[in-house]
Write a protein that holds these residues in place. Structure first.
Motif, mmCIF file in Angstrom:
data_model
loop_
_atom_site.group_PDB
_atom_site.id
_atom_site.type_symbol
_atom_site.label_atom_id
_atom_site.label_comp_id
_atom_site.label_asym_id
_atom_site.label_seq_id
_atom_site.Cartn_x
_atom_site.Cartn_y
_atom_site.Cartn_z
ATOM 1 N N PRO A 92 0.825 -1.220 0.000
ATOM 2 C CA PRO A 92 0.000 0.000 0.000
ATOM 3 C C PRO A 92 0.853 1.260 0.000
ATOM 4 N N ILE A 93 0.193 2.386 -0.122
ATOM 5 C CA ILE A 93 0.873 3.672 -0.029
ATOM 6 C C ILE A 93 1.343 3.865 1.414
ATOM 7 N N SER A 94 2.554 4.331 1.568
ATOM 8 C CA SER A 94 3.122 4.527 2.897
ATOM 9 C C SER A 94 2.246 5.466 3.719
ATOM 10 N N GLY A 95 1.943 5.035 4.947
ATOM 11 C CA GLY A 95 1.130 5.863 5.821
ATOM 12 C C GLY A 95 -0.357 5.543 5.783
ATOM 13 N N HIS A 96 -0.770 4.765 4.810
ATOM 14 C CA HIS A 96 -2.175 4.363 4.734
ATOM 15 C C HIS A 96 -2.413 3.195 5.683
ATOM 16 N N THR A 97 -3.313 3.397 6.638
ATOM 17 C CA THR A 97 -3.564 2.347 7.623
ATOM 18 C C THR A 97 -4.668 1.392 7.186
ATOM 19 N N ALA A 98 -5.519 1.821 6.285
ATOM 20 C CA ALA A 98 -6.611 0.962 5.821
ATOM 21 C C ALA A 98 -6.228 0.304 4.504
ATOM 22 N N LEU A 99 -6.566 -0.973 4.372
ATOM 23 C CA LEU A 99 -6.249 -1.726 3.164
ATOM 24 C C LEU A 99 -7.428 -2.615 2.811
ATOM 25 N N TYR A 100 -7.750 -2.664 1.536
ATOM 26 C CA TYR A 100 -8.927 -3.397 1.060
ATOM 27 C C TYR A 100 -8.523 -4.322 -0.078
ATOM 28 N N TRP A 101 -9.178 -5.470 -0.144
ATOM 29 C CA TRP A 101 -9.060 -6.351 -1.300
ATOM 30 C C TRP A 101 -10.437 -6.460 -1.967
ATOM 31 N N TYR A 102 -10.419 -6.341 -3.294
ATOM 32 C CA TYR A 102 -11.621 -6.512 -4.097
ATOM 33 C C TYR A 102 -11.322 -7.521 -5.202
ATOM 34 N N ARG A 103 -12.387 -8.086 -5.757
ATOM 35 C CA ARG A 103 -12.251 -8.985 -6.897
ATOM 36 C C ARG A 103 -13.149 -8.466 -8.009
ATOM 37 N N GLN A 104 -12.641 -8.498 -9.229
ATOM 38 C CA GLN A 104 -13.417 -8.024 -10.366
ATOM 39 C C GLN A 104 -13.372 -9.064 -11.470
ATOM 40 N N SER A 105 -14.512 -9.657 -11.742
ATOM 41 C CA SER A 105 -14.603 -10.601 -12.853
ATOM 42 C C SER A 105 -14.803 -9.817 -14.143
#
Lengths: 115, 114
Positions: free
Chosen positions: B25-38
């Motif tokens: 992730p971008i440095s300093g970003h505390t939130a992280l998300y995973w998505y899936r796109q068909s």
């Protein structure tokens, strides 16, 4: 969850103004409205965000009526490079609720700009 | 500064194999998300991290999917015993916590299960 409804596709011509409307009838008090743009083989890119009334940046404007049950993304004088899928996202910061499911993207609107 | 980085950009694997997808992730970003796109579809939420903890795993499609995040930075999404229906683009996004910070996405990992 604040479900969003957008047109599946829109066509426009270069130089025209394009307005894409998103319906979100059950938007919650804390929800913000965010629009993203996605080109093929890329991740979505943030365009603009708002809570109420009107927001404008160098790329677009976002119009939100008083009842906040819809929002309209306005792209001035589109060019061929604006052909992309546009997503309307309605949700609250997950920290306040613990759940990120409300950061759920709808199917988006495929905008095709014709020469 | 650098954006969200995902690797590999493409992965072809045989049905039944395990795969590991990485997100920086971008440095300093505390939130992280995973998505899936068909193909031709919208984004399907998988999991959300705040720091190293995952308060919301509700989107993971089955127990073959797992994810971890270490040091509040890099995250890995692991798919065990891959199936053909797992074929999709897996997108990672990060953001600052609070204030409805916009999500910054990587360009995804295109997974093809043969």
């Amino acid at each position: 969850l604040a479900k969003t409804t957008q047109p599946i596709s829109m066509d426009s011509y270069e130089g025209q103004e394009v307005n894409i409307t998103c319906s979100h009838n059950n938007i919650a008090t804390n929800d913000y409205i965010t629009w993203y743009q996605q080109f093929p083989s890329q991740g979505p890119r943030f365009i603009i965000q708002g809570y109420k009334t009107k927001v404008t940046n160098e790329v677009a404007s976002l119009f939100i009526p008083a009842d906040r049950k819809s929002s309209t993304l306005s792209l001035p004088r589109v060019s061929l490079s604006d052909t992309a899928v546009y997503y309307c996202l309605v949700g609250d910061e997950p920290i306040s609720s613990g759940s990120a499911r409300q950061l759920t993207f709808g199917s988006g609107t495929q905008l095709t700009v014709l020469p | 500064g650098a954006g969200v980085s995902q690797s590999p950009s493409n992965k072809v694997t045989e049905k039944g194999k395990d795969v590991e997808l990485r997100c920086d992730p971008i440095s300093g970003h505390t939130a992280l998300y995973w998505y899936r796109q068909s193909l031709g579809q919208g984004l399907e939420f998988l999991i959300y991290f705040q720091g190293n903890s995952a308060p919301d795993k509700s989107g993971l499609p089955s127990d073959r999917f797992s994810a971890e995040r270490t040091g509040g930075s890099v995250s890995t999404l692991t798919i065990q015993r891959t199936q053909q229906e797992d074929s999709a683009v897996y997108l990672c996004a990060s953001s600052f916590a609070g204030g409805n910070s916009p999500l910054h996405f990587g360009n995804g990992t295109r997974l093809t299960v043969t």
